[in-house]
Design a protein around this motif. Structure first.
Motif, PDB file in Angstrom:
ATOM      1  N   PHE A 176     -20.622 -13.863 -32.912  1.00  0.00           N
ATOM      2  CA  PHE A 176     -20.093 -13.760 -31.549  1.00  0.00           C
ATOM      3  C   PHE A 176     -21.233 -13.431 -30.615  1.00  0.00           C
ATOM      4  N   GLU A 177     -21.525 -14.339 -29.701  1.00  0.00           N
ATOM      5  CA  GLU A 177     -22.614 -14.076 -28.763  1.00  0.00           C
ATOM      6  C   GLU A 177     -22.172 -13.089 -27.688  1.00  0.00           C
ATOM      7  N   ARG A 178     -23.144 -12.618 -26.954  1.00  0.00           N
ATOM      8  CA  ARG A 178     -22.858 -11.691 -25.855  1.00  0.00           C
ATOM      9  C   ARG A 178     -22.128 -12.385 -24.725  1.00  0.00           C
ATOM     10  N   GLN A 179     -21.253 -11.672 -24.101  1.00  0.00           N
ATOM     11  CA  GLN A 179     -20.617 -12.234 -22.921  1.00  0.00           C
ATOM     12  C   GLN A 179     -20.400 -11.158 -21.867  1.00  0.00           C
ATOM     13  N   MET A 180     -19.852 -11.597 -20.731  1.00  0.00           N
ATOM     14  CA  MET A 180     -19.645 -10.705 -19.601  1.00  0.00           C
ATOM     15  C   MET A 180     -18.176 -10.659 -19.215  1.00  0.00           C
ATOM     16  N   VAL A 203     -27.543  -8.643 -15.490  1.00  0.00           N
ATOM     17  CA  VAL A 203     -28.429  -7.775 -16.271  1.00  0.00           C
ATOM     18  C   VAL A 203     -28.035  -6.310 -16.201  1.00  0.00           C
ATOM     19  N   SER A 204     -26.961  -5.995 -15.470  1.00  0.00           N
ATOM     20  CA  SER A 204     -26.618  -4.579 -15.360  1.00  0.00           C
ATOM     21  C   SER A 204     -25.160  -4.248 -15.651  1.00  0.00           C
ATOM     22  N   ASP A 205     -24.237  -5.195 -15.531  1.00  0.00           N
ATOM     23  CA  ASP A 205     -22.854  -4.912 -15.938  1.00  0.00           C
ATOM     24  C   ASP A 205     -22.832  -4.736 -17.451  1.00  0.00           C
ATOM     25  N   ALA A 206     -22.023  -3.800 -17.922  1.00  0.00           N
ATOM     26  CA  ALA A 206     -21.878  -3.669 -19.369  1.00  0.00           C
ATOM     27  C   ALA A 206     -21.482  -5.010 -19.949  1.00  0.00           C
ATOM     28  N   GLN A 207     -22.124  -5.388 -21.039  1.00  0.00           N
ATOM     29  CA  GLN A 207     -21.795  -6.643 -21.700  1.00  0.00           C
ATOM     30  C   GLN A 207     -20.888  -6.361 -22.894  1.00  0.00           C
ATOM     31  N   ALA A 208     -20.486  -7.438 -23.559  1.00  0.00           N
ATOM     32  CA  ALA A 208     -19.532  -7.269 -24.653  1.00  0.00           C
ATOM     33  C   ALA A 208     -19.897  -8.170 -25.822  1.00  0.00           C
ATOM     34  N   ARG A 209     -19.319  -7.813 -26.977  1.00  0.00           N
ATOM     35  CA  ARG A 209     -19.476  -8.560 -28.246  1.00  0.00           C
ATOM     36  C   ARG A 209     -20.924  -8.472 -28.766  1.00  0.00           C
ATOM     37  N   ASP A 210     -21.494  -9.569 -29.215  1.00  0.00           N
ATOM     38  CA  ASP A 210     -22.771  -9.587 -29.924  1.00  0.00           C
ATOM     39  C   ASP A 210     -22.614  -9.015 -31.330  1.00  0.00           C
ATOM     40  N   ASP A 214     -17.736  -6.859 -42.980  1.00  0.00           N
ATOM     41  CA  ASP A 214     -19.064  -6.252 -42.805  1.00  0.00           C
ATOM     42  C   ASP A 214     -19.584  -6.708 -41.446  1.00  0.00           C
ATOM     43  N   ASP A 215     -19.669  -5.774 -40.521  1.00  0.00           N
ATOM     44  CA  ASP A 215     -19.969  -6.098 -39.116  1.00  0.00           C
ATOM     45  C   ASP A 215     -21.299  -5.472 -38.713  1.00  0.00           C
ATOM     46  N   ILE A 216     -22.127  -6.274 -38.070  1.00  0.00           N
ATOM     47  CA  ILE A 216     -23.376  -5.731 -37.515  1.00  0.00           C
ATOM     48  C   ILE A 216     -23.424  -6.112 -36.038  1.00  0.00           C
ATOM     49  N   ALA A 217     -23.423  -5.097 -35.169  1.00  0.00           N
ATOM     50  CA  ALA A 217     -23.343  -5.348 -33.732  1.00  0.00           C
ATOM     51  C   ALA A 217     -24.619  -4.878 -33.055  1.00  0.00           C
ATOM     52  N   ALA A 218     -25.070  -5.657 -32.079  1.00  0.00           N
ATOM     53  CA  ALA A 218     -26.216  -5.251 -31.258  1.00  0.00           C
ATOM     54  C   ALA A 218     -25.665  -4.623 -29.990  1.00  0.00           C
ATOM     55  N   VAL A 219     -25.956  -3.339 -29.775  1.00  0.00           N
ATOM     56  CA  VAL A 219     -25.263  -2.615 -28.710  1.00  0.00           C
ATOM     57  C   VAL A 219     -26.136  -2.309 -27.501  1.00  0.00           C
ATOM     58  N   GLY A 220     -27.315  -2.919 -27.435  1.00  0.00           N
ATOM     59  CA  GLY A 220     -28.181  -2.663 -26.285  1.00  0.00           C
ATOM     60  C   GLY A 220     -29.130  -1.513 -26.561  1.00  0.00           C
TER      61      GLY A 220
END
Ligand code: FES
Ligand code: FES
Lengths: 168, 792
Positions: free
Chosen positions: B192-196, B289-296, B317-323
């Motif tokens: 799941f890619e990042r989205q807004m 670049v500044s609103d909280a993003q989601a997923r990833d 098994d989930d691995i998330a990139a959280v910023g």
């Protein structure tokens, strides 16, 4: 002095919401900022400021135009209608009523642009299918409603207007 | 509640929203429409680098620019605000570096604010910002979660040793044994890619610090004014009673305007430094670049099942990139935790194993956005069960019928830990099957395949945790209130004024509250005025987020309405010398319940109650203002559920996907207003379709955002979206009088699930599977090419 480009003033004479308008504007100011900041007509919204979302739609000489891509200086000699004027004159009344009854607005931020684009469509007096309505409104983003209710509302107004036209 | 005399505007009625005439006439008051006297404008210089050291900053030319009032850096701003540490105390091991308002020595994501430029006009602030000169020394970038956890990758925050924010595992039953002994195991990977959130109105506030009395008023496009009142008071050291947060009309929230943002805090500090009102409105490019993003997320999931059709185990098994930091107050572990705990919830099985990791990368922060981790759970569950049904040669609907948790097993706790009480999986499914004419659609699908038209039908069942309660936020350590409250006052003229702690970003919360108040007291909705979103005037509360408005705030309104009605009848009884038990209120008239005859109007009750107390007995205590609050002390959430179907066509030449039809059957408990509930469902569905098909923040490998305009970040427009059919099953929440559960996220969760399943259903004749969201034409064609060459 490249950093001063656009700071020069331009005199404009136009018609705004049916009334004459005479102003001095900055050459670089776009119409949306002019309406919102100088004239405090804040019903015209800005969603992207680069021509994609349609929130800033106004009518110039009856045609829908993105006020974020238009310079204030460009309206000279033209007639501009905004949500405020079209609401006050009652010209949007049937669309507004249909939008309210079907909950075709949630946050309302897209609504001015959506109504004005829809107004342009219904003013043609032509019938339109749901697909054609969707196509016509496809330059106006709504993040809240999922569009369905908006299409319902515009469809109802077109049906009523074309039925009215047939009868008269 | 006058359920027997239900009016056309009461609970359950399709009442149009009270504020729409105003919003549709251009008379809304959104944050950027508001001006205060002597108001300044702030804009930020942001880091162009995902990770870089600040060598030097020269603000002098900017300070000299026309209209500039101040140029503030970390040294001016940061010491005035207690840093934020976005860690959830109830998640042991969760870590984050402290987050300061402006970057001081280095920036850790592209877009991190560095310098605040404050001027008389926004244009002047923006012009001056161009003159700020920052010398940067780029540092190695941690671009994604796999790189971040690879051995040898440097930690973004050296004090944390590595990039792992949180690592959590759970196990129920004997999953290893169940997987080993199962007849079949199916494994899938999901990306799941990042989205807004992409609210049409961007974030914004006006901070007005008044040095005269040390008070701070913030007009804030935020979903929870009380949360921000607490934050401003606590972190800026202002006594709480001097902080007032007011939500104006808001152009969409979707959870994104619930998060806490350092740029917004810095704007408030600027007002404190300058002693003048300061407006901060994010422009569209900044929002990327500044609103909280989601997923990833990258997820591996497995299902084990028997020839008999029984599911024996699942695994996630989930691995998330959280910023680059933990999101303060709202936490970056929520998506992963929801994803792993809700997976499989509708289905009967006993053995479960799951792990989620939240990983720091040099990207913008992940925060709340509609659905949070729930769509991920729905997608993993529904794709795996659909494939399991195929393997068994059973129709997917029949498989669901057999393996959903039966009603007889309720209440129960699922292996993932979800408490199910009043869910209605079977009822929703049967209603959906009827609604879509399932067999006919399948027949059409098979026929068209012979003509090389590839359509897919996807059905997705979901659980929606709504209205989080004290057991969730209490132990987290975040001062977030999950109660809501309502003040009611009978006005002398007989109408009712209501102040709720809720907010409204377009859902129609305030109209729902008006309906409940009107219905409970016995007046028409025209007699009720509602105000929300002002932290200084209503009882303390949460606001509108996490699909909670009606479930919690609605119950508080119902309780307040009951109290006010009681007091009105007591007064009416005294005035008319009738026992209050013999009185009721219908259509704004106090009536005798036995005869049905009007006894006295509310206007007369109000007039005497406020202006002619001299005519009352000395001991009659007139109380025509009441206040009630509500929260379920022991309720973690109110679990709603539903089923959706998508019918899609995939063009296997071009990779384009068209959603031809979408149907939803939802159970959100008692429906207060079907018009508004359907709006929530449809709006959520279109965001869900957007997420699966279009929306992606595209980053280069070294974490530079490549598509920061709305021309390049695609969102659903009207011509690409289908008509959406919505139906309901109503299983009221048992623990409240109102019986409402939430509805805000259901549409998105179910639609993401059903579109995933439908697209993959369409690709089945090729043996192809697309697993990387969004399903761009390129990814669809890739999936087909992989299948053709014999790869999965
Ligand atoms: S603001 Fe003009 S098109 Fe978006
Ligand atoms: S109603 Fe919110 S964007 Fe359309």
């Amino acid at each position: 002095m490249t950093d001063l480009v656009g700071h020069e003033d331009v005199d404009i004479e136009a018609t705004l919401n049916g009334k004459p308008l005479k102003r001095r504007v900055k050459a670089r100011q776009h119409l949306a900022d002019f309406l919102r900041q100088e004239l405090e007509l804040t019903g015209t919204h800005l969603g992207c400021e680069h021509g994609i979302c349609g929130a800033c739609t106004v009518l110039i000489d009856g045609r829908s135009v993105r006020s974020c891509l238009t310079l204030a200086a460009q309206i000279s000699g033209k007639s501009v209608d905004t949500i405020e004027g079209l609401s006050q004159s009652g010209r949007l009344a049937d669309l507004q009523k249909a939008f309210i009854e079907r909950n075709a607005a949630q946050c309302g931020f897209c609504s001015s642009g959506m109504l004005l684009t829809a107004y342009e469509l219904v003013s043609t007096g032509e019938a339109a299918s749901r697909a054609e309505i969707r196509e016509y409104l496809s330059g106006n983003m709504c993040r809240c409603t999922g569009y369905h209710a908006i299409i319902d509302a515009v469809e109802a107004v077109i049906a009523a207007r074309t039925a009215g036209a047939r009868q008269s | 509640m006058n359920t027997n005399t239900r009016s056309s505007t009461g609970i359950g009625a399709r009442v149009p929203r009270l504020e729409l005439q105003r919003l549709l006439s251009g008379r809304g008051r959104y944050i950027d429409d508001i001006k205060l006297p002597r108001m300044l404008h702030v804009c930020f210089v942001r880091s162009p680098h995902p990770h870089a050291r600040i060598v030097s900053i020269n603000v002098e030319p900017a300070k000299q620019a026309r209209g500039v009032e101040a140029v503030l850096t970390a040294a001016d701003i940061n010491p005035r605000c207690e840093p934020f540490v976005g860690v959830a105390l109830h998640r042991p091991g969760h870590r984050s570096a402290p987050q300061l308002l402006l970057a001081s020595e280095r920036a850790v994501w592209q877009g991190q604010p560095v310098v605040a430029v404050i001027a008389d006009s926004l244009a002047e602030a923006e012009d001056a910002a161009e003159l700020v000169a920052i010398e940067w020394a780029p540092l190695p970038v941690v671009g994604d979660q796999m790189q971040a956890i690879a051995p040898g990758t440097p930690a973004i925050h050296p004090e944390l040793d590595d990039n792992v924010a949180f690592d959590f595992s759970l196990e129920r039953g004997e999953p290893a044994k169940a997987f080993a002994e199962a007849d079949y195991v199916i494994e899938e990977e999901f990306r799941f890619e990042r989205q807004m959130a992409m609210t049409l109105e961007t974030r914004g506030l006006i901070a007005d610090f008044n040095p005269g009395d040390g008070s701070l008023t913030v007009i804030h496009a935020h979903q929870s004014p009380f949360q921000m009142q607490d934050v401003f008071s606590r972190h800026l050291k202002i006594p709480e009673h001097k902080v007032r947060v007011i939500a104006p009309d808001i152009g969409g929230g979707f959870g994104m305007k619930l998060n806490l943002y350092v740029d917004e805090m810095a704007a408030v500090v600027a007002s404190m430094v300058l002693g003048r009102p300061v407006k901060f409105c994010v422009d569209r490019l900044e929002s990327f670049v500044s609103d909280a993003q989601a997923r990833d997320h990258r997820i591996k999931a497995r299902i084990a099942f028997m020839k008999s059709g029984e599911i024996v185990a699942m695994e996630m098994d989930d691995i998330a990139a959280v910023g680059a930091y933990g999101m303060p107050m709202r936490f970056n572990v929520a998506e992963g935790m929801m994803a792993i705990t809700i997976t499989g919830a509708p289905y009967s099985f006993e053995n479960y194993k799951a792990r989620t990791r939240s990983i720091y990368v040099n990207k913008n922060l992940i925060g709340m956005y509609r659905g949070v981790g729930m769509p991920l759970a729905c997608i993993a569950t529904e794709l795996l069960t659909d494939l399991a049904a195929d393997k068994l040669g059973i129709d997917t609907v029949e498989f669901k019928r057999r393996t959903y948790r039966p009603k007889s097993s309720l209440p129960c706790i699922t292996p993932g830990g979800q408490r199910l009480e009043t869910v209605s999986f079977h009822e929703c499914l049967e209603k959906l099957v009827e609604l879509i004419d399932y067999d006919a659609l399948r027949k059409e699908q098979r026929k068209l395949r012979e003509k090389d038209v590839f359509r897919g039908l996807g059905i997705a069942t979901f659980c929606e945790q709504t209205a989080y309660g004290p057991p969730y936020y209490g132990p987290s350590g975040a001062p977030i209130s999950t109660q809501d409250g309502c003040n009611l006052r009978l006005e002398p003229s007989g109408s009712v004024r209501c102040v709720t702690s809720l907010t409204d970003q377009g859902q129609g919360t305030l109209t729902g509250i008006a309906q409940i108040v009107a219905d409970t007291i016995g007046v028409s909705i025209e007699q009720v005025g509602v105000i929300g979103g002002d932290s200084s005037i209503s009882p303390y509360g949460g606001g509108a987020w996490a699909s909670r408005g009606m479930a919690i705030g609605g119950e508080a309104a119902l309780r307040a309405g009951t109290m006010l009605k009681h007091n009105i009848l007591a007064l009416a009884g005294t005035i008319t010398q009738t026992p209050p038990e013999a009185l009721d209120i219908i259509d704004g008239q106090v009536v005798n319940t036995r005869t049905g005859q009007p006894v006295i109007s509310l206007a007369d009750v109000g007039r005497i109650g406020y202006f002619r107390q001299d005519t009352l007995p000395p001991d009659h205590d007139v109380q025509l203002s009441v206040s009630a609050s509500f929260v379920g002390n022991d309720k973690m959430y109110y679990m709603a559920n539903g089923v959706q179907a998508s019918y899609v066509e995939v063009d296997c030449e071009t990779g384009f996907i068209k959603v031809l039809g979408q149907w939803a059957v939802d159970d959100c408990g008692r429906v207060i207003n079907p018009l508004l509930v359907d709006g929530q469902v449809r709006g959520g569905i279109v965001q869900g379709i957007g997420a699966v098909l279009y929306e992606e923040c595209i980053y280069s490998d070294d974490a530079n955002l490549l598509n920061g305009t709305m021309a390049d970040y695609l969102v659903p427009m009207a011509d690409e979206m289908p008509d959406i059919v919505v139906a309901h099953v109503e299983t009221p929440e048992a623990s409240t009088k109102l019986g409402a559960k939430g509805i805000g996220e259901a549409g998105l969760i179910g639609a993401m699930g059903s579109v995933w399943v439908a697209v993959n259903d369409a690709l089945k004749p090729f043996g192809a599977r697309v697993r990387h969201q969004p399903f761009t034409p390129e990814r669809v064609l890739d999936a087909l090419a992989r299948a053709r060459s014999g790869r999965r």
